[in-house]
Design a protein around this motif. Structure first.
Motif, short mmCIF file in Angstrom:
data_model
loop_
_atom_site.label_atom_id
_atom_site.label_comp_id
_atom_site.label_asym_id
_atom_site.label_seq_id
_atom_site.Cartn_x
_atom_site.Cartn_y
_atom_site.Cartn_z
N HIS A 141 0.82 -1.22 0.00
CA HIS A 141 0.00 0.00 0.00
C HIS A 141 0.85 1.27 0.00
O HIS A 141 0.30 2.36 0.08
CB HIS A 141 -0.95 0.01 1.20
CG HIS A 141 -1.92 -1.14 1.19
ND1 HIS A 141 -2.93 -1.25 0.26
CD2 HIS A 141 -2.02 -2.26 1.96
CE1 HIS A 141 -3.63 -2.37 0.48
NE2 HIS A 141 -3.09 -3.00 1.50
N GLY A 142 2.17 1.15 -0.05
CA GLY A 142 3.02 2.34 -0.11
C GLY A 142 4.15 2.30 0.89
O GLY A 142 4.28 1.33 1.66
N GLU A 205 -6.19 -5.13 -1.63
CA GLU A 205 -6.18 -5.11 -3.09
C GLU A 205 -6.93 -6.37 -3.55
O GLU A 205 -6.66 -7.45 -3.01
CB GLU A 205 -4.75 -5.20 -3.63
CG GLU A 205 -3.79 -4.17 -3.08
CD GLU A 205 -2.38 -4.75 -2.97
OE1 GLU A 205 -1.63 -4.71 -3.95
OE2 GLU A 205 -2.03 -5.25 -1.88
N GLU A 210 2.00 -5.97 -6.42
CA GLU A 210 3.41 -6.11 -6.01
C GLU A 210 3.63 -7.40 -5.23
O GLU A 210 4.72 -7.94 -5.21
CB GLU A 210 3.84 -4.92 -5.13
CG GLU A 210 3.70 -3.56 -5.77
CD GLU A 210 4.45 -3.43 -7.07
OE1 GLU A 210 5.55 -3.99 -7.19
OE2 GLU A 210 3.92 -2.77 -7.99
N1 PMP Z 1 -1.06 0.65 -3.49
C1 PMP Z 1 -0.80 -0.21 -4.48
C2 PMP Z 1 -1.72 -1.37 -4.68
C3 PMP Z 1 0.32 -0.06 -5.29
O1 PMP Z 1 0.58 -0.96 -6.23
C4 PMP Z 1 1.16 1.06 -5.07
C5 PMP Z 1 2.39 1.29 -5.93
N2 PMP Z 1 2.98 0.20 -6.48
C6 PMP Z 1 0.84 1.95 -4.05
C7 PMP Z 1 -0.28 1.72 -3.28
C8 PMP Z 1 1.69 3.16 -3.76
O2 PMP Z 1 1.61 4.05 -4.81
P1 PMP Z 1 2.76 5.15 -5.02
O3 PMP Z 1 4.03 4.41 -5.31
O4 PMP Z 1 2.30 5.98 -6.18
O5 PMP Z 1 2.83 5.94 -3.77
#
Ligand code: PMP
Length: 417
Positions: A141-142, A205, A210
């Motif tokens: 999630h980041g 998700e 990822e």
């Molecule tokens: N949530 C999900 C499901 C992601 O795949 C990502 C980035 N891969 C993020 C959050 C975070 O996004 P960001 O890298 O733009 O901050």
């Protein structure tokens, strides 16, 4: 950079990045093809980690941006109302929300996905007056301190961040054979001995991008949604990577027929430019004006590109074309799986996000390097980078898709034989 020495070597010494993994100075990109300064080309199965669902320099977005810049349109506006913002909001409501019977309010949260996740979790805590959150194994999630707490992979954490506070990670759907993790969660929430308080939010998700292309079943998602309803828990769907049509429908949760309380969108929502939003059930919107802010929430160039690419959803054939391409990918991966049946490869995916789990990060890297040498850009995901991830633009021409899949298949053959 260009005056002395090899640009790759120079950049590698001073900048942290991908110079070693993908040794090229990329310069131009159109649709699903990238070109380097020295004229080499790659088919793109990486898609800017899901931020280029409509292709590089999407012609509609490009033209809209050129027009907008040439008429001196507002570039940045924080929270003020601009013509570009109105156009985005109206397009989003008309083409995405209304046809799906959704009444979400839109909050602009900043340039990155992480910004949307932070906003969603804060809002859930504010709404419920609770502080605990449930996330899942392999979740991503980041990386900011708040969102990192929700990200599963130990590799990203450090004991010094103090970043695991108030988050429990439970098994994602399919994590352990024979364990129904939704039922487990329901029981743990009823049982005071489990130590898990009723949380403010459950965040997930529907396909973990990822985390290794793990696909939650529709039934599991419905069960989680029902647990949330039962306990007044805010259901947050992180559709940052698998929203925007990645699974074949605009929102990934449409397949399960659930309606989350909050939805995080970023990556491809900006048509290639940085942008994130949260969609908030009207009943959830408890913030006072100005209670959650941030400077770069008014990137009007992103609004312009976003409105332009959303128009794809006015095409009644758009979803079925994604489905056709999905089948091309699935057929190829299944044939690889059959050819190497003694290797127990696993094929997972939905729509235009697919993974071939080869259970071996070194093997996956060998395949990625071979693909790169032969004109295909792709990445791995999963806790051990053991899942080869196929994530082309939704708009990739079928012939190019097949060509990329052939390069991929040959790389597997070479890595194994
Ligand atoms: N949530 C999900 C499901 C992601 O795949 C990502 C980035 N891969 C993020 C959050 C975070 O996004 P960001 O890298 O733009 O901050």
């Amino acid at each position: 950079l260009r005056t002395s020495g090899d640009p790759l070597e120079r950049i590698e010494s001073g900048v942290r990045g991908y110079a070693k993994l993908f040794p090229a100075v990329f310069d131009r990109a159109v649709g699903s093809t990238l070109t380097s300064e020295d004229g080499r080309q790659w088919i793109d199965f990486f898609c800017g980690a899901g931020s280029l669902n409509y292709g590089h320099n999407n012609p509609a977005a490009k033209q809209a941006l050129l027009d907008y810049i040439s008429r001196d349109g507002i570039q940045h506006s924080l929270d003020t109302v601009t013509a570009a913002k109105v156009e985005f909001v109206e397009t989003f409501e008309e083409l995405i929300l209304r046809p799906r019977g959704l009444d979400y309010r839109i909050q602009f949260t900043g340039p990155t996905g992480t910004n949307a996740v932070e906003a969603a979790i804060k809002l859930a805590k504010q709404k419920t007056s609770r502080s605990h959150v449930i996330a899942f194994t392999n979740a991503y999630h980041g990386h900011s301190l708040g969102s990192l707490a929700l990200t599963g992979n130990r590799f990203y954490h450090s004991e010094f961040y103090g970043s695991r506070n108030n988050v429990t990670h439970l098994p994602y759907d399919g994590y352990s054979v024979g364990v129904d993790s939704a039922r487990l969660l329901a029981k743990m929430l009823e049982d005071s001995s489990s130590g898990i308080p009723i949380p403010a939010a459950i965040i997930l998700e529907t396909v973990q991008g990822e985390g290794g292309v793990n696909v939650a079943s529709d039934q599991w998602l419905c069960e989680i949604a029902s647990i949330c309803r039962h306990h007044g828990i805010v259901l947050v769907i992180d559709d940052i990577q698998v929203g925007n049509g990645r699974t074949g429908k605009f929102f990934s949760f449409e397949h399960a027929g659930i309606k989350p309380d909050v939805v995080c969108l970023s990556k491809s929502i900006g048509g290639g430019l940085p942008m994130s939003i949260v969609l908030i059930d009207p009943e959830m919107d408890v913030w006072k004006p100005g209670q959650h802010t941030g400077t770069f929430r008014g990137n009007n160039l992103a609004f312009v590109a976003a409105a332009a690419v959303l128009k794809n959803w006015a095409d009644p054939n758009f979803e079925s074309e994604i489905q056709n391409r999905s089948e091309v990918i699935q057929t190829k991966l299944s044939s690889i799986q059959d050819r190497y049946s003694h290797h127990e490869f696993d094929v997972r995916g939905r729509g235009m996000i697919w993974g071939l789990d080869v259970a071996d990060g070194t093997l996956a890297r060998t395949v990625i390097d071979d693909c790169f040498a032969n004109g295909l850009l792709m990445e791995a995901s999963g806790a051990e980078d053991q899942v080869l991830k196929i994530m082309p633009a939704l708009t990739i021409p079928t012939a190019l898709l097949k060509h990329g899949l052939d390069i991929f298949g040959q790389a597997i053959d070479r890595a194994i034989d």
